[in-house]
Design an enzyme around this catalytic site. Structure first.
Site, short mmCIF file in Angstrom:
data_model
loop_
_atom_site.label_atom_id
_atom_site.label_comp_id
_atom_site.label_asym_id
_atom_site.label_seq_id
_atom_site.Cartn_x
_atom_site.Cartn_y
_atom_site.Cartn_z
N TYR A 159 42.98 41.30 27.31
CA TYR A 159 43.62 41.46 28.81
C TYR A 159 45.08 42.74 27.84
O TYR A 159 46.19 41.60 27.47
CB TYR A 159 43.99 40.50 29.53
N ASP B 119 46.39 33.09 40.37
CA ASP B 119 45.63 33.51 41.56
C ASP B 119 44.13 33.33 41.45
O ASP B 119 43.93 32.26 40.64
CB ASP B 119 46.32 35.53 40.96
N CYS B 120 43.50 34.04 42.82
CA CYS B 120 42.41 33.22 42.60
C CYS B 120 41.62 33.55 41.45
O CYS B 120 40.34 32.45 41.15
CB CYS B 120 41.41 35.09 43.78
N SER B 121 41.16 34.71 40.93
CA SER B 121 40.29 34.58 39.28
C SER B 121 40.97 34.10 39.02
O SER B 121 40.11 33.54 37.74
CB SER B 121 40.22 36.29 38.86
N ASP C 246 39.00 38.54 35.69
CA ASP C 246 38.78 39.02 37.07
C ASP C 246 37.58 38.60 37.34
O ASP C 246 36.39 38.53 37.24
CB ASP C 246 39.76 40.54 36.70
N SER C 247 37.99 38.83 39.05
CA SER C 247 36.86 38.24 40.12
C SER C 247 35.67 39.37 39.39
O SER C 247 34.67 39.28 40.08
CB SER C 247 37.14 38.23 41.60
N HIS D 224 37.94 38.60 45.67
CA HIS D 224 38.25 37.10 46.29
C HIS D 224 37.31 36.43 45.57
O HIS D 224 36.06 36.64 45.45
CB HIS D 224 38.32 37.25 47.14
N HIS E 247 39.39 27.59 46.14
CA HIS E 247 40.50 28.89 46.20
C HIS E 247 42.27 28.74 46.19
O HIS E 247 42.63 27.64 46.04
CB HIS E 247 39.89 29.40 46.71
#
Length: 369
Positions: free
Chosen positions: A156, A276-278, A295-296, A328, A340
């Protein structure tokens, strides 16, 4: 933390095990170029084949250049879209050391926290390996090796202050040749830092460091900036060379996830200072030895598709815009609920996922296990 016996030829690393500690193998060879005698607070005197700490000194040319392999040398490094992305309020995240508690405090307001969106891309924890892609003044663009993404095959990508990474070929060799200690606690501390001017950092969840000694209370780990320190054994899992964690159950994943209930959301976050979410789902799976994309949108292609009527704990639930773009992800925990990290106004928390999905944005579930 009690004082340790140091400087022996054990492991060829200028260290010895405490009383009763098991011996660990080492693939490192200590050069027999000097004979040094050292003693410590214990009543044992030991002869060392090397100068104290010699086998922990960094191997580096002292500069960061394109193509180098380097290692994160702060508690958590934030990777930015470009060197101009950080705001004044983000200054605590730009130094060495970083002050993430102050940064979180300064980001108390929802709008200022939401302002990170699009400015930061991801984070990398202490000791993480990165590949140098580009340098520009005091900034370096890197790719984080252990975060897979279609954006770059090396990992990344993002920009960080150059001072937050170090080149150290010896640390890289230790990571390959020694057992490893992986932090399972949300946060822990380095104690008894030796053989380095680098003060180290505060290791947090999922940090992996080479193990060079162990006793019943603590483990001795090598540091990316050189030298070594002790960590409370209760805060880590220890794995032999090449060993992986045992395959988790869905309930194991849920248990790990729930320890972060109440932690404030942080855009780009992958640590116990904010997810964050992911970053949350990525980190929970990684803690159990399972690598999924960062990533999501990419996580939504991992594993296998599963019906919402057949969900099991640990499954990932995805939510998309009307155009079909995944925005998300959460983790199903059973009983119609998911855990989450949803947005800048919230913390990690548990919800009835169908009631939460008021916009009817559910777009599918994936099973990784």
């Amino acid at each position: 933390m009690r004082t340790r016996i140091a400087v022996s030829a054990a492991l060829g690393l200028g260290l010895v095990f405490g009383a009763g500690a098991p011996a660990l193998s080492s693939n490192l060879s200590a050069p027999a170029t000097a004979s040094t005698k050292a003693s410590a607070t214990a009543s044992t005197n030991l002869s060392a084949a090397v100068t104290p700490g010699q086998e922990l000194e960094p191997i580096t040319d002292g500069k960061i250049s394109k193509g180098d392999t380097a290692y994160v040398d702060v508690t958590v490094a934030t990777l930015w879209k470009d060197p101009k992305s950080p705001r004044t309020v983000d200054k605590p995240a730009l130094g060495k050391p970083v002050d993430l508690d102050k940064w979180n405090k300064d980001l108390a307001g929802t709008e200022v926290r939401r302002g990170l969106t699009g400015k930061a891309d991801t984070q990398a924890t202490y000791g993480s390996q990165v590949t140098v892609l580009e340098t520009k003044g005091d900034w370096t663009k890197v790719a984080v090796t252990d975060q897979s993404t279609p954006k770059n095959k090396k990992g990344y990508p993002g920009w960080l202050p150059t001072k937050q990474i170090v080149e150290n070929d010896r640390f890289g060799k230790l990571k390959k040749d020694q057992p490893r200690a992986v932090v399972k606690a949300k946060k822990t501390e380095l104690e008894g830092v030796e053989f380095t001017k680098d003060t180290g950092a505060d290791p947090s969840f999922n940090v992996e460091l080479p193990l060079i000694a162990q006793d019943v209370e603590d483990v001795r780990v090598a540091l990316p900036g050189g030298g070594a320190a002790w960590i409370d054994v209760k805060d880590v899992n220890v794995f032999d060379i090449g060993e992986k964690p045992k395959k988790p159950s869905g309930d194991d994943l849920v248990k790990t996830a729930k320890q972060f209930d109440g932690l404030r959301y942080l855009w780009a976050g992958v640590s116990a200072y904010g997810f964050d979410c992911s970053g949350f789902t990525y980190s929970i799976y990684r803690a159990h030895g399972i690598d999924i994309p960062r990533d999501s949108g990419d996580q939504a292609k991992a594993g296998k598709k599963v019906s919402s009527k057949n969900l099991k704990p640990g499954d990932l639930l995805f939510f998309s815009t009307s155009s079909g773009t995944v925005h998300h992800v959460g983790m199903y925990i059973g009983g119609g609920k998911m855990i989450h990290s949803p947005n800048a106004s919230k913390t990690v928390y548990v919800v009835d996922w169908k009631k939460w999905d008021k916009g009817n944005e559910f777009s599918g579930a994936r099973r990784i296990l």
